[in-house]
Design a protein around this motif. Sequence first.
Motif, short mmCIF file in Angstrom:
data_model
loop_
_atom_site.label_atom_id
_atom_site.label_comp_id
_atom_site.label_asym_id
_atom_site.label_seq_id
_atom_site.Cartn_x
_atom_site.Cartn_y
_atom_site.Cartn_z
N VAL A 149 -6.06 -11.00 3.95
CA VAL A 149 -5.67 -11.48 2.35
C VAL A 149 -7.55 -10.95 2.14
O VAL A 149 -8.00 -11.50 1.92
CB VAL A 149 -5.28 -12.01 2.02
N ILE A 150 -7.27 -9.90 1.28
CA ILE A 150 -9.23 -9.69 0.61
C ILE A 150 -8.98 -8.49 -0.29
O ILE A 150 -8.23 -7.75 -0.52
CB ILE A 150 -9.43 -7.91 2.06
N LYS A 151 -10.06 -9.55 -0.94
CA LYS A 151 -9.44 -9.27 -2.31
C LYS A 151 -10.59 -8.98 -3.43
O LYS A 151 -11.55 -8.79 -2.85
CB LYS A 151 -9.31 -10.83 -3.54
N GLY A 152 -9.98 -8.14 -4.42
CA GLY A 152 -11.28 -7.61 -5.47
C GLY A 152 -11.12 -5.68 -5.21
O GLY A 152 -10.37 -5.61 -4.03
N GLY A 153 -12.03 -5.00 -5.80
CA GLY A 153 -11.82 -3.80 -4.96
C GLY A 153 -12.08 -3.21 -3.98
O GLY A 153 -13.00 -3.83 -3.39
N SER A 154 -11.03 -2.63 -3.26
CA SER A 154 -11.02 -2.81 -1.60
C SER A 154 -11.75 -0.80 -1.50
O SER A 154 -10.78 -0.45 -0.70
CB SER A 154 -10.23 -3.03 -1.00
N GLY A 155 -11.19 -0.54 -2.59
CA GLY A 155 -11.04 1.11 -2.22
C GLY A 155 -11.99 1.83 -1.41
O GLY A 155 -12.04 2.65 -0.74
N SER A 156 -13.72 1.11 -1.19
CA SER A 156 -14.73 1.97 0.18
C SER A 156 -14.08 1.64 1.16
O SER A 156 -14.33 2.14 2.26
CB SER A 156 -15.25 1.77 -0.65
N LEU A 157 -13.23 0.32 1.62
CA LEU A 157 -12.77 0.05 2.51
C LEU A 157 -11.25 0.86 2.87
O LEU A 157 -10.57 1.53 3.73
CB LEU A 157 -12.25 -1.59 2.28
N ASP A 158 -10.11 0.60 2.02
CA ASP A 158 -8.70 1.27 2.10
C ASP A 158 -8.64 2.43 1.75
O ASP A 158 -7.78 3.50 1.81
CB ASP A 158 -7.82 0.07 1.90
N GLY A 159 -9.53 2.75 0.67
CA GLY A 159 -8.71 4.36 -0.46
C GLY A 159 -8.11 3.68 -1.49
O GLY A 159 -8.61 3.37 -2.23
#
Length: 737
Positions: A149-159
């Motif tokens: 589980v990766i929390k927080g804004g993850s747009g740069s990782l996942d789209g």
Amino acid sequence: MKKMNTKKSALALTVTAAIPFGTALAQQENTAVQELETTKVQATEEAGYKVDETSSVKLTQPIANTPRSINVISERLLEDQGITNLNDALRNVAGVSTFGGGEGGGGVVSASDKVTIRGFDARSNIYVDGIRDIAGYSRDTFNYEAVEVIKGGSGSLDGRSTGGGSVNLATKRARLEDFGAVSGRYDSFENARVTLDYNKKLSENVAGRLNLLYSDGGDFFDNGVEEYQTTGVAGSLLYKVNEATDINLDVFVMEQDNVPVLGLPFLTSAAAEATGQPEGPIDSGLWDEYYSVPGRDFEEVSTQMYTLVINHKVNDVVTLRSQTRFGSNEKESVIGRPWWNSGEEANLLNAERLQALDEETDLFVSQLDAILSLESGALKHRVVLGAEVAEEERTSFGVTANYTYVDGQGNVLEAPTINPFDLQNNVFVTGGTTHSGNDTSGDASTVALYLLDTIKVGEHLQVDINARYDDFDISGSACGRRSGCFDGLDAQDSYFSYGAAVSYMPTENGNIYLSHSNSKQPPGVALALSTNAAQNAVRPENAVTTELGVKWQFFNDQLLVSGAVFETTKDVVDSQNIEDGVTVYSLAGEQESIGYEVSVTGMLTDSLSISANYASLDTEVTQDTTADSIGNGLQASPDDTANIWVNYAAMDNKLNVGGGIYYNSGETYWRRNTAYFTVDSYTTLFLMASYQVTEDLKLQLNVDNLTDEEYVVDYSAKGHFRPGNPRSVAVFANYTF
């Protein structure tokens, strides 16, 4: 910024207080941080429950040096707790909820996985090995070695992402060694389960792995009808071409044949008045009854994934990884909804109310990553440069129910009803469903480029800079109950996601970081468009997260203590009616989630392992064109959640005993600016004991919900709810070879 709620439960305070106490006891002498291997095929071995790395090639640093909140549920923790599905696994992560999905946040209870992270819906942010998973089913853990589980804004990782974070499942893949295990399980819910995990080294450079699953049962409240049957086959083939190149081929097929229960009757104010019963969940003494139509309800799910991974080390500086997947999911179901009648029969349930689905989802995803290790003077770069191409398509077929309802004597019922307090005269059914032609479809394409750079400046400073550019286009049709059907719908946007962080590492075992990142959620993120073209034309919703955290390792890096404070603010689509009945859509709404969390994972001694975490959330609607909405909370975001699991291994390593506590401060179910129902706080207890009978045979006993706590885990504003499972006892036998 809204002031955080500081009221905490006794358990929450205990978890928080335990962290500095453990810190004071910790040894200060630690081994140096090891350099990561260039290619990460699977998560590293854990010390107790502690996992040093995630399985993602995009996160190039150990978890202790990665500037964001990460929780990894290891294979050993899953095994000790007897966990077999994603929902139960996620109870180990505070701030993550697995309830409260559906229309308006709480309108429809769903039988599929639903995940909320820090108050934001994350059902579309579940990944398998870094590739977005297809939705619409309940995930079994038989073929996964970790849940991350990766929390927080993850747009740069996942789209595209909703802003709270993401969940990744790490697949069990073939290794160049021989091992195997077969296990059996039976519990008081009449679940019978058998699994096989067999890995074989076929030659010096070829290995294969086979994971099999068969399970049947799941009559949680002994109603005599509910049942879940799952058959799973997963294969992995590794071909190590040479020292520089390896190829993995993974196949995953899972079939589910279920008779699910969506919910039990919840007495609304109108139903309470009509029946003379208290408002709220129906009396728990009636939870073992079946409130749907026998012989009608079913759920059939077929999920398939085929994945090809190629890793190639060009030289000591550059490594390439290619990952391509084809996947599909087909789901067909008819599930009764205990829905109260109105008028003169408001004291009865409408037997014809149901949720009928027929959906097909297909995906193709290909990712190409270049991982670079660069040095320039005092600067060390770990760079991931990548591209992703994806095609996703979902069709939800319009379904018409063609059922004839009869009573016990075979008489046709024109308006069939169910008396939930007197089920002697059950309703029976003949017929089935047909396609109506009112289909909803979405065909989405994504082209993305991304760059992630971790820069180490000397021994104590680390800078992380992430950027991703997405071009997202979705077209299709949509049908609404009131608005009708529309073809030729389209939404297209190009957007930029970013992340930046600074980490200060005063010692080899400590990290203090400040991060800032965002996530973008375009229209059609769940592969479904609105019937209103104006709503589809709105720019992507933007969520921004700022997090200040600390991570410290103790006891020769066997124990990781983490803590973080965070704030996420999200611009959301809102509507406003103007003159002549015209509705205007814009990013006029805003939601906010602020809080803090702490966690302790790893080994306290050579015999004592711990996994514990606590999260405090304060969520609300901060802007809305409807003034009454401002101040409302967000769905599935309890103020306080906490969990502790401790395992003790005897000196001979034959006997293991463990136990845990899960605490939830309560949940309010919001829909259309109304707090329909509030769940009281609840605490559940868990126990485990295992014994290594021989070198190869282990027996295990698990007791979940030891005190048989009664609580609600999901609610529908239409008049039904789902209770938490009662106390269960499970026995396991595991034989290794």
